[in-house]
Scaffold this motif. Sequence first.
Motif, short mmCIF file in Angstrom:
data_model
loop_
_atom_site.label_atom_id
_atom_site.label_comp_id
_atom_site.label_asym_id
_atom_site.label_seq_id
_atom_site.Cartn_x
_atom_site.Cartn_y
_atom_site.Cartn_z
N GLY A 61 -0.04 -5.84 -2.99
CA GLY A 61 0.78 -7.05 -2.86
C GLY A 61 1.00 -7.49 -1.43
N VAL A 62 -0.05 -7.56 -0.66
CA VAL A 62 0.07 -8.09 0.69
C VAL A 62 -1.04 -9.11 0.85
N GLY A 63 -0.68 -10.31 1.23
CA GLY A 63 -1.72 -11.29 1.45
C GLY A 63 -1.77 -12.32 0.35
N GLN A 64 -2.23 -13.49 0.74
CA GLN A 64 -2.19 -14.65 -0.12
C GLN A 64 -3.07 -14.50 -1.36
N SER A 65 -4.32 -14.07 -1.16
CA SER A 65 -5.25 -13.94 -2.29
C SER A 65 -4.68 -12.99 -3.32
N GLU A 66 -4.01 -11.93 -2.84
CA GLU A 66 -3.50 -10.91 -3.72
C GLU A 66 -2.34 -11.45 -4.56
N LEU A 67 -1.52 -12.30 -3.97
CA LEU A 67 -0.45 -12.92 -4.75
C LEU A 67 -1.04 -13.82 -5.82
N PRO A 126 0.84 -1.19 0.00
CA PRO A 126 0.00 0.00 0.00
C PRO A 126 0.88 1.25 0.00
N GLY A 127 0.49 2.25 -0.74
CA GLY A 127 1.22 3.51 -0.76
C GLY A 127 2.39 3.55 -1.72
N ALA A 128 2.54 2.50 -2.55
CA ALA A 128 3.67 2.46 -3.47
C ALA A 128 3.39 3.21 -4.77
N GLY A 129 2.20 3.76 -4.90
CA GLY A 129 1.88 4.55 -6.08
C GLY A 129 1.45 3.71 -7.27
N LYS A 130 0.85 2.56 -6.99
CA LYS A 130 0.44 1.65 -8.07
C LYS A 130 -0.61 2.26 -8.98
N SER A 131 -1.56 2.98 -8.40
CA SER A 131 -2.65 3.54 -9.21
C SER A 131 -2.14 4.61 -10.16
N SER A 132 -1.29 5.50 -9.66
CA SER A 132 -0.74 6.54 -10.53
C SER A 132 0.05 5.90 -11.66
N LEU A 133 0.82 4.89 -11.32
CA LEU A 133 1.61 4.18 -12.32
C LEU A 133 0.68 3.55 -13.37
N THR A 134 -0.39 2.94 -12.89
CA THR A 134 -1.36 2.32 -13.79
C THR A 134 -1.93 3.35 -14.76
#
Lengths: 360, 360
Positions: B153-159, B60-68
Amino acid sequence: VTSLAPDLERLLAEFDARRPAAVARMVSIVENHRPGFDVALGLLHGRMGRARRIGITGPPGAGKSSLTVHVARSYREAGLTVGIVAVDPTSPFTGGALLGDRIRMEAVALDSGVFIRSMATRGSLGGLASATREVADVLDAYGFDRILIETVGVGQSELEVARTADTTVVTLVPESGDAIQALKAGLMEIADIFVVNKADRPGADKLRMEIELMLGLRLGPVLRPVPGHHGVELQEFVNPAKVARAAATADAADQWTPPVVRTVAITGDGTDELIAAVDRHYTYLERSGELRQRRRRRLRERVVEVVQNRMQQRLWEDEGTNAWLETQLPAMEAGERSPFAVADTLLARSADVLSSGRPT
Amino acid sequence: VTSLAPDLERLLAEFDARRPAAVARMVSIVENHRPGFDVALGLLHGRMGRARRIGITGPPGAGKSSLTVHVARSYREAGLTVGIVAVDPTSPFTGGALLGDRIRMEAVALDSGVFIRSMATRGSLGGLASATREVADVLDAYGFDRILIETVGVGQSELEVARTADTTVVTLVPESGDAIQALKAGLMEIADIFVVNKADRPGADKLRMEIELMLGLRLGPVLRPVPGHHGVELQEFVNPAKVARAAATADAADQWTPPVVRTVAITGDGTDELIAAVDRHYTYLERSGELRQRRRRRLRERVVEVVQNRMQQRLWEDEGTNAWLETQLPAMEAGERSPFAVADTLLARSADVLSSGRPT
């Protein structure tokens, strides 16, 4: 009655004699689903239900491990035995500790009245929540008075882990947007108790207020959609009737309002208040009949889970099924058959494999 | 062949005619597993496989949405259509945006060549990874050239969500311990490309080096267990052979070394380099045969998943099964029967329900 392997029989006898080594071995067998784990868990089933299971969850960096250590230590001082199951991959219990944390952990770990098991993240078959619950079951059957389940509160599997506890403590720290993120991550719904950890930091009061606002306890600002606008706008208003109602029912047996407890992980301040809140919650669970309902629900879910694992296991351990699936891949790759069509055919040809259990 | 409801037939015709409203409706049907969703997905199966699926994950907070958003915009400028599936509950796509983020999102969302769907977190039955893949399948069948799957990217389902992509981009930011946490969370193993986002911040070089160290590219510090000690100790040494080998094979068709790309989410700097890396990875996937292997594996997993959902559904939609389970609860509560014994009996009496599919 399924026959028992001799070494498992011996292990169960040692477990009954409360040999400390036996609990560690039993936990390993169960955690890794080694042969006979289900027979063992089935035999231990009648001894479960005495322990109180407390989930400690929250975002990474909320100080869950330190809190767990403080709570464990307090229980020990009260003469209670404690089992700790750490599911957080970033937890100091699993090896990612700063030196200070590690020293605190080790002091607790050296106490023979404490058992610590950290669980690695694992694949979906069997599942993390399932494995965690099974390990907690073993500790319960062994006779630990309190079982602390530390889990990072981000992600679906982790929320499922939290649901296996009697009481769920959601830990947050005063950082911007934490309450909102917790709300979005589904943590607000599963919390029986909130902890504002690192409460000596600036922003602790604000976080506490945000949590209480979200619980609808205080001013009750309402997220009202504004027409012609993509967002939502915050409009504050005081709802005195709601505040009065919440205060009046806070101690009633049939209703529980999650309290917000302030702690300081480094010093342990607030641990007593947290433990008192956990006790109050347990009393509420017992008096309201909620404990029985939660445990019934867990038993029901447990059967669903075991059935699912059994079905998966029987199906995919069958060589014929796997070989047949391989023959279907080219047609699926070519787009001629869909996974749905293949799945239906597979199930139709696997009726006998599914219904007839082989001894495990 | 299963018969098709008239309204679904109409929807499929509109979908074929590439009416934008049809894709939104189809996605909703599939996402919520409305009646006929599996029939529809089955019919669309033959049209899938054209789109390139790119997972963008990270803490969380890594800027994934902006990158997307930046990546989507670049693809649009190149004349490609883009589907975005956002699974992050804390993502701006799902409503938690700051104003600046929101404005950028909306500019992209208003483009008719872009389809955005944000997925709510959901229960385990059916599952998040499954639903995400199915939504991506619909977008693929509709003809979107690129599908971006944003997931925390935290948690099993997300992986598991990340594993549904052809190329997985792991996004990290220069903050203390981020690389270590990513390693522990399993992100290092799934990364095809690393992004050091917010690369204008101090610590970006250090993070890049940490990632490369972990990839075994550079100095290769080794975590060596020290006897009589609970922790591990870091011992650095240079392994020139390994460095030379990595450099020599970086461009070989049969091997892929995840590159580390620096981006600045606010300005969009580095987006072109990221897209070039994604393209190189796709070329590698195609040339090495890895693409076919990954897609085969996904098809196999897909059948396993559908089989599992079908079994669960058939079993628990059967009233007799549920009623019988209720009768078993008292004996389980009393500790007289274990969930394992109940599960085995349940499966033995449910063979016909499991193998015979009813039309959905």
